[in-house]
Design a protein around this motif. Structure first.
Motif, PDB file in Angstrom:
ATOM      1  N   PRO A  33     -53.808 113.405 -63.291  1.00  0.00           N
ATOM      2  CA  PRO A  33     -53.401 112.026 -62.988  1.00  0.00           C
ATOM      3  C   PRO A  33     -51.947 111.757 -63.355  1.00  0.00           C
ATOM      4  N   TRP A  34     -51.269 110.995 -62.494  1.00  0.00           N
ATOM      5  CA  TRP A  34     -49.904 110.553 -62.773  1.00  0.00           C
ATOM      6  C   TRP A  34     -49.929 109.338 -63.682  1.00  0.00           C
ATOM      7  N   ARG A  35     -48.898 109.213 -64.505  1.00  0.00           N
ATOM      8  CA  ARG A  35     -48.711 108.048 -65.375  1.00  0.00           C
ATOM      9  C   ARG A  35     -47.276 107.564 -65.206  1.00  0.00           C
ATOM     10  N   TRP A  36     -47.076 106.234 -65.345  1.00  0.00           N
ATOM     11  CA  TRP A  36     -45.753 105.637 -65.238  1.00  0.00           C
ATOM     12  C   TRP A  36     -45.510 104.720 -66.426  1.00  0.00           C
ATOM     13  N   HIS A  37     -44.303 104.750 -66.941  1.00  0.00           N
ATOM     14  CA  HIS A  37     -43.859 103.812 -67.969  1.00  0.00           C
ATOM     15  C   HIS A  37     -42.609 103.141 -67.411  1.00  0.00           C
ATOM     16  N   VAL A  38     -42.625 101.804 -67.364  1.00  0.00           N
ATOM     17  CA  VAL A  38     -41.512 101.054 -66.781  1.00  0.00           C
ATOM     18  C   VAL A  38     -40.887 100.171 -67.852  1.00  0.00           C
ATOM     19  N   HIS A  39     -39.567 100.245 -67.951  1.00  0.00           N
ATOM     20  CA  HIS A  39     -38.797  99.403 -68.874  1.00  0.00           C
ATOM     21  C   HIS A  39     -37.873  98.529 -68.021  1.00  0.00           C
ATOM     22  N   HIS A  40     -38.028  97.204 -68.121  1.00  0.00           N
ATOM     23  CA  HIS A  40     -37.153  96.261 -67.418  1.00  0.00           C
ATOM     24  C   HIS A  40     -35.969  96.009 -68.341  1.00  0.00           C
ATOM     25  N   VAL A  41     -34.801  96.491 -67.952  1.00  0.00           N
ATOM     26  CA  VAL A  41     -33.635  96.506 -68.832  1.00  0.00           C
ATOM     27  C   VAL A  41     -33.206  95.099 -69.244  1.00  0.00           C
ATOM     28  N   GLN A  42     -33.165  94.151 -68.333  1.00  0.00           N
ATOM     29  CA  GLN A  42     -32.662  92.813 -68.642  1.00  0.00           C
ATOM     30  C   GLN A  42     -33.527  92.063 -69.654  1.00  0.00           C
ATOM     31  N   THR A  43     -34.847  92.243 -69.604  1.00  0.00           N
ATOM     32  CA  THR A  43     -35.736  91.490 -70.501  1.00  0.00           C
ATOM     33  C   THR A  43     -36.259  92.327 -71.665  1.00  0.00           C
ATOM     34  N   GLY A  44     -36.185  93.642 -71.539  1.00  0.00           N
ATOM     35  CA  GLY A  44     -36.748  94.515 -72.566  1.00  0.00           C
ATOM     36  C   GLY A  44     -38.252  94.709 -72.425  1.00  0.00           C
ATOM     37  N   ASP A  45     -38.860  94.077 -71.419  1.00  0.00           N
ATOM     38  CA  ASP A  45     -40.301  94.222 -71.203  1.00  0.00           C
ATOM     39  C   ASP A  45     -40.622  95.663 -70.813  1.00  0.00           C
ATOM     40  N   GLU A  46     -41.774  96.131 -71.281  1.00  0.00           N
ATOM     41  CA  GLU A  46     -42.234  97.472 -70.954  1.00  0.00           C
ATOM     42  C   GLU A  46     -43.702  97.423 -70.580  1.00  0.00           C
ATOM     43  N   ALA A  47     -44.105  98.329 -69.701  1.00  0.00           N
ATOM     44  CA  ALA A  47     -45.502  98.391 -69.281  1.00  0.00           C
ATOM     45  C   ALA A  47     -45.835  99.824 -68.875  1.00  0.00           C
ATOM     46  N   ASN A  48     -47.111 100.173 -69.013  1.00  0.00           N
ATOM     47  CA  ASN A  48     -47.619 101.481 -68.620  1.00  0.00           C
ATOM     48  C   ASN A  48     -48.617 101.306 -67.486  1.00  0.00           C
ATOM     49  N   PHE A  49     -48.632 102.294 -66.577  1.00  0.00           N
ATOM     50  CA  PHE A  49     -49.497 102.200 -65.409  1.00  0.00           C
ATOM     51  C   PHE A  49     -50.146 103.540 -65.098  1.00  0.00           C
ATOM     52  N   THR A  50     -51.330 103.454 -64.519  1.00  0.00           N
ATOM     53  CA  THR A  50     -52.034 104.638 -64.045  1.00  0.00           C
ATOM     54  C   THR A  50     -52.130 104.647 -62.519  1.00  0.00           C
ATOM     55  N   ARG A  51     -51.731 103.539 -61.897  1.00  0.00           N
ATOM     56  CA  ARG A  51     -51.761 103.441 -60.428  1.00  0.00           C
ATOM     57  C   ARG A  51     -50.385 103.036 -59.919  1.00  0.00           C
ATOM     58  N   LEU A  52     -49.916 103.742 -58.911  1.00  0.00           N
ATOM     59  CA  LEU A  52     -48.610 103.469 -58.320  1.00  0.00           C
ATOM     60  C   LEU A  52     -48.532 102.030 -57.804  1.00  0.00           C
ATOM     61  N   ALA A  53     -49.579 101.557 -57.152  1.00  0.00           N
ATOM     62  CA  ALA A  53     -49.577 100.202 -56.599  1.00  0.00           C
ATOM     63  C   ALA A  53     -49.378  99.151 -57.694  1.00  0.00           C
ATOM     64  N   ASP A  54     -49.969  99.370 -58.856  1.00  0.00           N
ATOM     65  CA  ASP A  54     -49.811  98.428 -59.965  1.00  0.00           C
ATOM     66  C   ASP A  54     -48.378  98.432 -60.491  1.00  0.00           C
ATOM     67  N   MET A  55     -47.771  99.615 -60.556  1.00  0.00           N
ATOM     68  CA  MET A  55     -46.391  99.706 -61.018  1.00  0.00           C
ATOM     69  C   MET A  55     -45.452  98.980 -60.038  1.00  0.00           C
ATOM     70  N   LEU A  56     -45.666  99.178 -58.755  1.00  0.00           N
ATOM     71  CA  LEU A  56     -44.824  98.511 -57.759  1.00  0.00           C
ATOM     72  C   LEU A  56     -45.003  96.994 -57.798  1.00  0.00           C
ATOM     73  N   SER A  57     -46.215  96.529 -58.041  1.00  0.00           N
ATOM     74  CA  SER A  57     -46.460  95.086 -58.163  1.00  0.00           C
ATOM     75  C   SER A  57     -45.728  94.506 -59.362  1.00  0.00           C
ATOM     76  N   TYR A  58     -45.715  95.239 -60.464  1.00  0.00           N
ATOM     77  CA  TYR A  58     -44.998  94.807 -61.662  1.00  0.00           C
ATOM     78  C   TYR A  58     -43.510  94.648 -61.371  1.00  0.00           C
ATOM     79  N   ILE A  59     -42.943  95.624 -60.682  1.00  0.00           N
ATOM     80  CA  ILE A  59     -41.517  95.562 -60.345  1.00  0.00           C
ATOM     81  C   ILE A  59     -41.247  94.384 -59.418  1.00  0.00           C
TER      82      ILE A  59
END
Length: 69
Positions: A33-59
């Motif tokens: 399984p793929w995993r994603w960790h996303v860091h939004h630079v301007q706010t410092g918010d971070e999130a982890n995802f197991t589904r690509l669709a969820d990561m894209l929705s977050y962005i």
């Protein structure tokens, strides 16, 4: 970096994300399984995802709109 144009002023605004992706070790035969960790630079918010669709929705949520093709 994702750039957006302010329709009122015509200026570009940008927002940045650091995205890390990796494959989890396989416990059984089959695809790892793929995993994603996303860091939004301007706010410092971070999130982890197991589904690509969820990561894209977050962005999309952080940017404030869906991307145009």
């Amino acid at each position: 970096m994702i750039c957006m144009t302010d329709r009122r002023t015509g200026t570009n605004k940008g927002t940045s994300f650091v995205i890390k992706l990796w494959l989890e070790p396989r416990e059984m035969a089959g695809e790892a399984p793929w995993r994603w960790h996303v860091h939004h630079v301007q706010t410092g918010d971070e999130a982890n995802f197991t589904r690509l669709a969820d990561m894209l929705s977050y962005i999309q949520e952080k940017v404030g709109h869906a991307p145009t093709p």
